[in-house]
Design a protein around this motif. Structure first.
Motif, PDB file in Angstrom:
ATOM      1  N   THR A 193      38.440  28.947  42.616  1.00  0.00           N
ATOM      2  CA  THR A 193      39.049  30.100  41.943  1.00  0.00           C
ATOM      3  C   THR A 193      39.403  31.178  42.967  1.00  0.00           C
ATOM      4  OG1 THR A 193      36.888  31.100  41.438  1.00  0.00           O
ATOM      5  CG2 THR A 193      37.829  29.645  39.777  1.00  0.00           C
ATOM      6  N   ARG A 194      38.566  31.332  44.029  1.00  0.00           N
ATOM      7  CA  ARG A 194      38.911  32.274  45.097  1.00  0.00           C
ATOM      8  C   ARG A 194      40.202  31.854  45.789  1.00  0.00           C
ATOM      9  NH1 ARG A 194      33.277  32.452  46.192  1.00  0.00           N
ATOM     10  NH2 ARG A 194      33.524  30.883  47.832  1.00  0.00           N
ATOM     11  N   TYR A 195      40.347  30.541  46.007  1.00  0.00           N
ATOM     12  CA  TYR A 195      41.574  30.020  46.606  1.00  0.00           C
ATOM     13  C   TYR A 195      42.779  30.375  45.738  1.00  0.00           C
ATOM     14  CZ  TYR A 195      45.266  26.522  47.099  1.00  0.00           C
ATOM     15  OH  TYR A 195      46.497  25.892  47.187  1.00  0.00           O
ATOM     16  N   LEU A 196      42.652  30.199  44.418  1.00  0.00           N
ATOM     17  CA  LEU A 196      43.761  30.496  43.507  1.00  0.00           C
ATOM     18  C   LEU A 196      44.100  31.987  43.510  1.00  0.00           C
ATOM     19  CD1 LEU A 196      42.834  28.229  40.459  1.00  0.00           C
ATOM     20  CD2 LEU A 196      44.664  27.843  42.122  1.00  0.00           C
ATOM     21  N   VAL A 197      43.068  32.837  43.494  1.00  0.00           N
ATOM     22  CA  VAL A 197      43.315  34.289  43.507  1.00  0.00           C
ATOM     23  C   VAL A 197      44.036  34.696  44.787  1.00  0.00           C
ATOM     24  CG1 VAL A 197      42.185  36.540  43.674  1.00  0.00           C
ATOM     25  CG2 VAL A 197      41.448  34.911  41.928  1.00  0.00           C
ATOM     26  N   ASN A 198      43.572  34.183  45.926  1.00  0.00           N
ATOM     27  CA  ASN A 198      44.225  34.522  47.192  1.00  0.00           C
ATOM     28  C   ASN A 198      45.651  33.987  47.249  1.00  0.00           C
ATOM     29  OD1 ASN A 198      42.032  35.938  48.247  1.00  0.00           O
ATOM     30  ND2 ASN A 198      41.089  34.098  49.106  1.00  0.00           N
ATOM     31  N   ALA A 199      45.862  32.802  46.670  1.00  0.00           N
ATOM     32  CA  ALA A 199      47.210  32.237  46.635  1.00  0.00           C
ATOM     33  C   ALA A 199      48.126  33.064  45.734  1.00  0.00           C
ATOM     34  CB  ALA A 199      47.156  30.785  46.162  1.00  0.00           C
ATOM     35  N   LEU A 200      47.588  33.563  44.626  1.00  0.00           N
ATOM     36  CA  LEU A 200      48.369  34.453  43.749  1.00  0.00           C
ATOM     37  C   LEU A 200      48.755  35.728  44.487  1.00  0.00           C
ATOM     38  CD1 LEU A 200      46.387  34.122  40.394  1.00  0.00           C
ATOM     39  CD2 LEU A 200      48.850  33.756  40.625  1.00  0.00           C
ATOM     40  N   ARG A 201      47.810  36.306  45.219  1.00  0.00           N
ATOM     41  CA  ARG A 201      48.088  37.527  45.986  1.00  0.00           C
ATOM     42  C   ARG A 201      49.252  37.307  46.951  1.00  0.00           C
ATOM     43  NH1 ARG A 201      44.489  41.446  45.358  1.00  0.00           N
ATOM     44  NH2 ARG A 201      42.295  40.947  45.067  1.00  0.00           N
ATOM     45  N   GLU A 202      49.185  36.172  47.666  1.00  0.00           N
ATOM     46  CA  GLU A 202      50.191  35.906  48.693  1.00  0.00           C
ATOM     47  C   GLU A 202      51.546  35.593  48.067  1.00  0.00           C
ATOM     48  OE1 GLU A 202      50.883  32.776  52.385  1.00  0.00           O
ATOM     49  OE2 GLU A 202      48.864  33.069  51.557  1.00  0.00           O
ATOM     50  N   ALA A 203      51.547  34.777  47.014  1.00  0.00           N
ATOM     51  CA  ALA A 203      52.805  34.316  46.429  1.00  0.00           C
ATOM     52  C   ALA A 203      53.566  35.439  45.739  1.00  0.00           C
ATOM     53  CB  ALA A 203      52.537  33.173  45.452  1.00  0.00           C
ATOM     54  N   PHE A 204      52.848  36.347  45.085  1.00  0.00           N
ATOM     55  CA  PHE A 204      53.511  37.365  44.266  1.00  0.00           C
ATOM     56  C   PHE A 204      53.321  38.777  44.808  1.00  0.00           C
ATOM     57  CE2 PHE A 204      52.520  33.834  41.283  1.00  0.00           C
ATOM     58  CZ  PHE A 204      53.827  33.380  41.160  1.00  0.00           C
ATOM     59  N   ASP A 205      52.890  38.885  46.070  1.00  0.00           N
ATOM     60  CA  ASP A 205      52.783  40.165  46.760  1.00  0.00           C
ATOM     61  C   ASP A 205      51.929  41.139  45.955  1.00  0.00           C
ATOM     62  OD1 ASP A 205      53.190  42.016  48.752  1.00  0.00           O
ATOM     63  OD2 ASP A 205      55.088  42.744  47.936  1.00  0.00           O
ATOM     64  N   LEU A 206      50.650  40.793  45.813  1.00  0.00           N
ATOM     65  CA  LEU A 206      49.706  41.598  45.032  1.00  0.00           C
ATOM     66  C   LEU A 206      48.549  42.074  45.918  1.00  0.00           C
ATOM     67  CD1 LEU A 206      49.538  39.283  41.876  1.00  0.00           C
ATOM     68  CD2 LEU A 206      50.805  41.430  42.071  1.00  0.00           C
ATOM     69  N   PRO A 207      48.842  42.796  47.000  1.00  0.00           N
ATOM     70  CA  PRO A 207      47.762  43.200  47.906  1.00  0.00           C
ATOM     71  C   PRO A 207      46.869  44.273  47.305  1.00  0.00           C
ATOM     72  CG  PRO A 207      49.810  44.283  48.535  1.00  0.00           C
ATOM     73  CD  PRO A 207      50.159  43.329  47.427  1.00  0.00           C
ATOM     74  N   GLY A 208      45.561  44.129  47.554  1.00  0.00           N
ATOM     75  CA  GLY A 208      44.639  45.216  47.258  1.00  0.00           C
ATOM     76  C   GLY A 208      44.217  45.386  45.819  1.00  0.00           C
ATOM     77  N   THR A 209      45.036  44.961  44.869  1.00  0.00           N
ATOM     78  CA  THR A 209      44.718  45.208  43.462  1.00  0.00           C
ATOM     79  C   THR A 209      43.684  44.206  42.953  1.00  0.00           C
ATOM     80  OG1 THR A 209      45.724  45.673  41.307  1.00  0.00           O
ATOM     81  CG2 THR A 209      46.482  43.706  42.437  1.00  0.00           C
ATOM     82  N   PRO A 210      42.811  44.588  42.020  1.00  0.00           N
ATOM     83  CA  PRO A 210      41.947  43.586  41.393  1.00  0.00           C
ATOM     84  C   PRO A 210      42.804  42.544  40.669  1.00  0.00           C
ATOM     85  CG  PRO A 210      41.211  45.812  40.855  1.00  0.00           C
ATOM     86  CD  PRO A 210      42.547  45.949  41.504  1.00  0.00           C
ATOM     87  N   ILE A 211      42.410  41.303  40.721  1.00  0.00           N
ATOM     88  CA  ILE A 211      43.095  40.231  39.993  1.00  0.00           C
ATOM     89  C   ILE A 211      42.078  39.554  39.099  1.00  0.00           C
ATOM     90  CG2 ILE A 211      44.202  37.959  40.204  1.00  0.00           C
ATOM     91  CD1 ILE A 211      45.611  38.924  42.670  1.00  0.00           C
ATOM     92  N   ARG A 212      42.417  39.441  37.819  1.00  0.00           N
ATOM     93  CA  ARG A 212      41.547  38.776  36.856  1.00  0.00           C
ATOM     94  C   ARG A 212      42.089  37.367  36.586  1.00  0.00           C
ATOM     95  NH1 ARG A 212      38.810  42.420  38.415  1.00  0.00           N
ATOM     96  NH2 ARG A 212      38.180  44.249  37.199  1.00  0.00           N
ATOM     97  N   LEU A 213      41.173  36.392  36.524  1.00  0.00           N
ATOM     98  CA  LEU A 213      41.553  35.009  36.292  1.00  0.00           C
ATOM     99  C   LEU A 213      40.694  34.450  35.170  1.00  0.00           C
ATOM    100  CD1 LEU A 213      43.585  33.079  37.685  1.00  0.00           C
ATOM    101  CD2 LEU A 213      41.666  32.163  38.992  1.00  0.00           C
ATOM    102  N   SER A 214      41.327  34.048  34.073  1.00  0.00           N
ATOM    103  CA  SER A 214      40.614  33.474  32.929  1.00  0.00           C
ATOM    104  C   SER A 214      40.875  31.973  32.898  1.00  0.00           C
ATOM    105  CB  SER A 214      41.092  34.102  31.614  1.00  0.00           C
ATOM    106  OG  SER A 214      40.910  35.491  31.637  1.00  0.00           O
ATOM    107  N   LEU A 215      39.822  31.201  32.695  1.00  0.00           N
ATOM    108  CA  LEU A 215      39.928  29.747  32.650  1.00  0.00           C
ATOM    109  C   LEU A 215      39.679  29.294  31.223  1.00  0.00           C
ATOM    110  CD1 LEU A 215      37.821  29.024  35.866  1.00  0.00           C
ATOM    111  CD2 LEU A 215      40.297  29.347  35.685  1.00  0.00           C
ATOM    112  N   ARG A 216      40.652  28.604  30.634  1.00  0.00           N
ATOM    113  CA  ARG A 216      40.549  28.251  29.213  1.00  0.00           C
ATOM    114  C   ARG A 216      40.722  26.755  29.038  1.00  0.00           C
ATOM    115  NH1 ARG A 216      44.122  31.958  25.551  1.00  0.00           N
ATOM    116  NH2 ARG A 216      42.716  31.090  23.999  1.00  0.00           N
ATOM    117  N   THR A 217      39.644  26.103  28.650  1.00  0.00           N
ATOM    118  CA  THR A 217      39.689  24.678  28.329  1.00  0.00           C
ATOM    119  C   THR A 217      39.904  24.566  26.825  1.00  0.00           C
ATOM    120  OG1 THR A 217      38.184  24.167  30.142  1.00  0.00           O
ATOM    121  CG2 THR A 217      38.435  22.496  28.434  1.00  0.00           C
ATOM    122  N   SER A 218      41.146  24.443  26.422  1.00  0.00           N
ATOM    123  CA  SER A 218      41.453  24.418  24.995  1.00  0.00           C
ATOM    124  C   SER A 218      42.817  23.819  24.782  1.00  0.00           C
ATOM    125  CB  SER A 218      41.405  25.837  24.408  1.00  0.00           C
ATOM    126  OG  SER A 218      42.371  26.646  25.025  1.00  0.00           O
TER     127      SER A 218
END
Length: 449
Positions: free
Chosen positions: A417-442
């Protein structure tokens, strides 16, 4: 203009009266663990971060015949819904969504007014699965909330800004005057970091009491300012120190006020003393800001005292990346509040941080990113079966919050999940801001397997 009306509705014992008391700032409504304590509509006037409205606490919605006591209570609640400009629909996040919630959600939808969905009793992350279930009510994004502890007030304030009717410009000037809504900025830090000195220099006047003694500021002070045509509401706060070192009752109240300022802010400037930066308490304050989901800028104050040390700024930025990985890429700005140096760079970083915090990314772009990220580094297997992430979307901004759908996501390692958050930051230019990630098995309509 007449004061707008906000009605609090929901099943019995979901915490409506506690929320009512929290908003009016007084214990006007009787609160008890037993359901059904509130029977009549109770009204109170609210001044909430610049918003003025009347709030109505209602009896818990129960399915009963009209001629019974509970039936008459339900009719009172329905009348409050029809008269409201905004409805706060409250569920118990720990209990999850119950069948009665669905029928009452339909009743609320038929009223035709804006609805804010509150997943109450979610303090400290408790009841988060119930908050996710609340999406099924079709009332929009739920706000994880704790009426008892005051968690989620900033998110509720932002939702009310959008939902409440806008004042008529002929009758009432906008709350922040001409030029649009003010950007809310809180200045926080350890005692004697130079917060009040910095704000005095921003304002160009000795507006706040300053001195060499730590802890002069006792209240959270709100001040209006303008920077390059942008309206800013500055909040100076009392210095925050470790709880074990706070003995004075008044200082405890002041620190509590500072926490409240953080929750209402859109951007928080954490001011460090450049001569002794990244003390343990500094890291704790950044953790607080991140956990509250506020956008963040780090100011290195008193830089004039250390500016002659070559390579220091680069070293401190590297230290920031190492010590604060949860806000990777956060702006670190050297400045001197006393000399008035670096204020423009600080404010540009503040405006940029607010833009990143409010950013939305289209679902198609997110799923293109997901395909590439999982191809580059596939999720691990659990008991011989590979975890599969099938779909992703952004469920809200402020801060950016993404939901992932797939199988066995509850077994996804934290490292991934840390890898995904860091990849989101890099891909969509989201430096410094908190990022929330919800995982839904449904089940979801995009899952065709």
């Amino acid at each position: 203009m007449d004061m707008p009306t906000v009605a609090i509705v929901g099943r019995p014992n979901v915490g409506k009266s506690t929320l009512f008391n929290r908003l009016v700032g007084k214990k006007l409504a009787l609160v008890d663990d037993r359901p059904g304590v509130t029977r009549d509509r109770r009204e109170g006037d609210v001044a909430f971060g610049g918003l003025i409205f009347r709030v109505i606490d209602t009896a818990g919605l129960e399915e009963s015949d009209d001629d019974t006591l509970t039936g008459r209570m339900r009719m009172q609640t329905e009348a409050a819904i029809l008269a409201a400009d905004v409805v706060l629909f409250v569920i118990d996040a720990r209990a999850g969504v119950l069948p009665a919630d669905h029928s009452f959600a339909e009743l609320t939808r038929r009223a035709g007014c804006p609805v804010i969905l509150i997943a109450n009793k979610a303090e400290g992350g408790a009841g988060i699965s119930g908050a996710y279930e609340a999406f099924s009510l079709g009332l929009g994004d739920p706000i994880p909330f704790s009426a008892e502890h005051g968690e989620g007030l900033g998110e509720l304030h932002n939702a009310l800004i959008e939902a409440l009717p806008k004042p008529d410009p002929d009758e009432e000037e906008d709350e922040d005057g001409p030029g649009g809504r003010s950007l809310r900025v809180a200045i926080v830090g350890r005692p004697n970091a130079g917060k009040s000195t910095l704000i005095n220099n921003m304002l160009g006047e000795e507006r706040l009491l300053v001195g060499p003694e730590a802890g002069i500021t006792r209240d959270s002070i709100s001040l209006d300012w303008e920077w390059r045509g942008r309206r800013i509401k500055l909040h100076d706060t009392a210095g925050m120190r470790r709880r074990a070192r706070i003995d004075d009752k008044l200082e405890k109240l002041a620190v509590s006020d500072g926490l409240r300022a953080v929750r209402f802010a859109e951007v928080v400037v954490v001011l460090l003393d450049a001569t002794i930066p990244f003390e343990k308490q500094d890291l704790t304050i950044v953790d607080l800001v991140e956990s509250e989901g506020r956008s963040l800028v780090i100011g290195l104050n008193k830089w004039d005292l250390v500016a002659d040390q070559p390579g220091l700024l680069k070293q401190l930025r590297e230290n920031c990346t190492r010590l604060l990985p949860q806000v990777r890429g956060v702006s670190v700005v050297p400045l001197s509040g006393l000399a008035g140096e670096g204020i423009d760079k600080l404010m540009q970083a503040v405006v940029n941080a607010a833009e990143v915090w409010d950013r939305r990314v289209s679902t198609s772009k997110i799923n293109d990113w997901l395909s590439e990220a999982t191809s580059r580094n596939p999720p691990p297997a659990v008991s011989g079966r590979r975890i599969k992430i099938r779909y992703a979307t952004q469920v809200k901004s402020r801060p950016p919050h993404f939901a992932l759908f797939g199988n066995q996501l509850d077994a996804l390692p934290k490292s991934y999940t840390r890898y995904l958050v860091n990849a989101l930051r890099e891909a969509f230019d989201l430096p410094g801001t908190p990022i929330r990630l919800s995982l839904r098995t449904s089940q979801n309509p995009f899952d065709k397997s």
